[in-house]
Motif scaffolding. Structure first.
Motif, short mmCIF file in Angstrom:
data_model
loop_
_atom_site.label_atom_id
_atom_site.label_comp_id
_atom_site.label_asym_id
_atom_site.label_seq_id
_atom_site.Cartn_x
_atom_site.Cartn_y
_atom_site.Cartn_z
N GLU A 1 13.59 -3.53 -3.79
CA GLU A 1 12.29 -2.91 -4.08
C GLU A 1 11.76 -2.17 -2.85
OE1 GLU A 1 10.50 -2.64 -6.94
OE2 GLU A 1 12.23 -3.51 -7.95
N VAL A 2 11.89 -2.79 -1.69
CA VAL A 2 11.45 -2.14 -0.45
C VAL A 2 12.28 -0.88 -0.19
CG1 VAL A 2 11.26 -2.41 2.06
CG2 VAL A 2 10.53 -4.26 0.55
N ALA A 3 13.59 -0.95 -0.45
CA ALA A 3 14.45 0.22 -0.26
C ALA A 3 14.01 1.38 -1.14
CB ALA A 3 15.91 -0.15 -0.52
N LEU A 4 13.54 1.08 -2.34
CA LEU A 4 13.03 2.13 -3.23
C LEU A 4 11.81 2.80 -2.61
CD1 LEU A 4 13.19 3.55 -5.97
CD2 LEU A 4 11.79 1.70 -6.90
N ILE A 5 10.93 2.00 -2.03
CA ILE A 5 9.75 2.56 -1.36
C ILE A 5 10.19 3.39 -0.15
CG2 ILE A 5 7.68 1.96 -0.03
CD1 ILE A 5 7.54 -0.56 -1.92
N LEU A 6 11.14 2.86 0.64
CA LEU A 6 11.62 3.58 1.81
C LEU A 6 12.26 4.91 1.43
CD1 LEU A 6 13.17 0.62 3.82
CD2 LEU A 6 11.13 1.93 4.43
N SER A 7 12.92 4.95 0.28
CA SER A 7 13.59 6.19 -0.14
C SER A 7 12.58 7.31 -0.33
CB SER A 7 14.38 5.97 -1.43
OG SER A 7 13.53 5.84 -2.55
N ARG A 8 11.37 6.96 -0.69
CA ARG A 8 10.32 7.98 -0.89
C ARG A 8 9.75 8.47 0.44
NH1 ARG A 8 7.88 3.92 -5.07
NH2 ARG A 8 9.29 4.27 -6.81
N LEU A 9 9.99 7.69 1.51
CA LEU A 9 9.46 8.05 2.83
C LEU A 9 10.46 8.79 3.71
CD1 LEU A 9 7.57 4.71 3.57
CD2 LEU A 9 6.59 6.87 2.76
N LEU A 10 11.72 8.76 3.29
CA LEU A 10 12.77 9.43 4.11
C LEU A 10 12.88 10.90 3.76
CD1 LEU A 10 15.58 6.73 4.17
CD2 LEU A 10 14.00 7.36 6.00
N ARG B 1 0.84 -1.20 0.00
CA ARG B 1 0.00 0.00 0.00
C ARG B 1 0.88 1.24 0.00
NH1 ARG B 1 -2.28 -1.48 4.97
NH2 ARG B 1 -1.92 0.68 5.55
N ALA B 2 0.47 2.23 -0.71
CA ALA B 2 1.25 3.47 -0.84
C ALA B 2 1.29 4.26 0.47
CB ALA B 2 0.69 4.33 -1.95
N ASP B 3 0.35 4.01 1.38
CA ASP B 3 0.26 4.81 2.60
C ASP B 3 0.92 4.14 3.80
OD1 ASP B 3 -1.64 2.79 2.75
OD2 ASP B 3 -3.08 4.04 3.84
N LEU B 4 1.70 3.09 3.60
CA LEU B 4 2.37 2.44 4.72
C LEU B 4 3.47 3.34 5.27
CD1 LEU B 4 2.81 -1.24 3.51
CD2 LEU B 4 1.30 -0.42 5.30
N SER B 5 3.66 3.28 6.58
CA SER B 5 4.76 4.02 7.22
C SER B 5 6.01 3.16 7.20
CB SER B 5 4.39 4.37 8.66
OG SER B 5 4.37 3.18 9.44
N ILE B 6 7.14 3.77 7.50
CA ILE B 6 8.40 3.03 7.61
C ILE B 6 8.26 1.94 8.66
CG2 ILE B 6 10.82 3.18 8.29
CD1 ILE B 6 10.87 5.98 7.01
N GLU B 7 7.67 2.26 9.80
CA GLU B 7 7.50 1.29 10.87
C GLU B 7 6.66 0.10 10.43
OE1 GLU B 7 7.05 4.58 11.19
OE2 GLU B 7 8.59 5.17 12.63
N GLU B 8 5.60 0.37 9.66
CA GLU B 8 4.75 -0.72 9.17
C GLU B 8 5.51 -1.60 8.17
OE1 GLU B 8 0.24 1.04 9.38
OE2 GLU B 8 1.62 1.98 7.95
N ILE B 9 6.32 -0.99 7.33
CA ILE B 9 7.11 -1.76 6.36
C ILE B 9 8.10 -2.65 7.10
CG2 ILE B 9 8.85 -1.59 4.53
CD1 ILE B 9 7.30 0.96 3.60
#
Length: 134
Positions: free
Chosen positions: A125-134, A6-14
């Motif tokens: 792939e997860v790191a790519l998502i995390l990069s958008r959240l940092l 989901r696009a709205d997951l937080s870092i903690e949830e990931i």
């Protein structure tokens, strides 16, 4: 874990989702601040390594080189910083944004040689998502 996150997951949830993988015994991110990696959200045993200089550890190596590292036997890697005696293998992938390193995603396992190229692909792939959240 397969499929779209989901696009709205937080870092903690990931981090929580990743830690549900049975052989992912410690999952966390280190965020680059100056010339150190600083521990961010994580799941697993407490680690003494809350700040890691870039010249130390597998995490430091990945942050310096920008290349993922799969370590089948942590005790055979000169860069390994021991956090917990039960850790046997580790995988670290860089978190990149705008062609620079933002941090690293670090996973430890109690199993020797726990990680493979499929894990690396998933974590990249997860790191790519995390990069958008940092």
């Amino acid at each position: 874990m397969r499929g779209k996150l989901r696009a709205d997951l937080s870092i903690e949830e990931i981090i929580g989702l990743l830690s549900s993988i049975p052989y992912f015994d410690w999952v966390g991110i280190y965020i680059l601040e100056g010339d150190e990696l600083v521990l961010g959200p994580y799941r697993g045993p407490v680690t003494p390594h809350v700040r890691i200089p870039l010249e130390r550890g597998i995490c430091g190596r990945v942050a310096r080189t920008g290349r993922a590292s799969i370590v089948d036997d942590v005790l055979s890697d000169d860069d390994y910083l021991q956090c917990n005696e039960s850790v046997k293998s580790e995988i670290v992938v860089p978190i990149k944004g705008d062609d620079r390193i933002l941090g690293v995603l670090d996973v430890d396992s109690k199993r020797p040689a726990a990680f493979d190229e499929l894990d690396k692909g998933l974590l990249e792939e997860v790191a790519l998502i995390l990069s958008r959240l940092l």
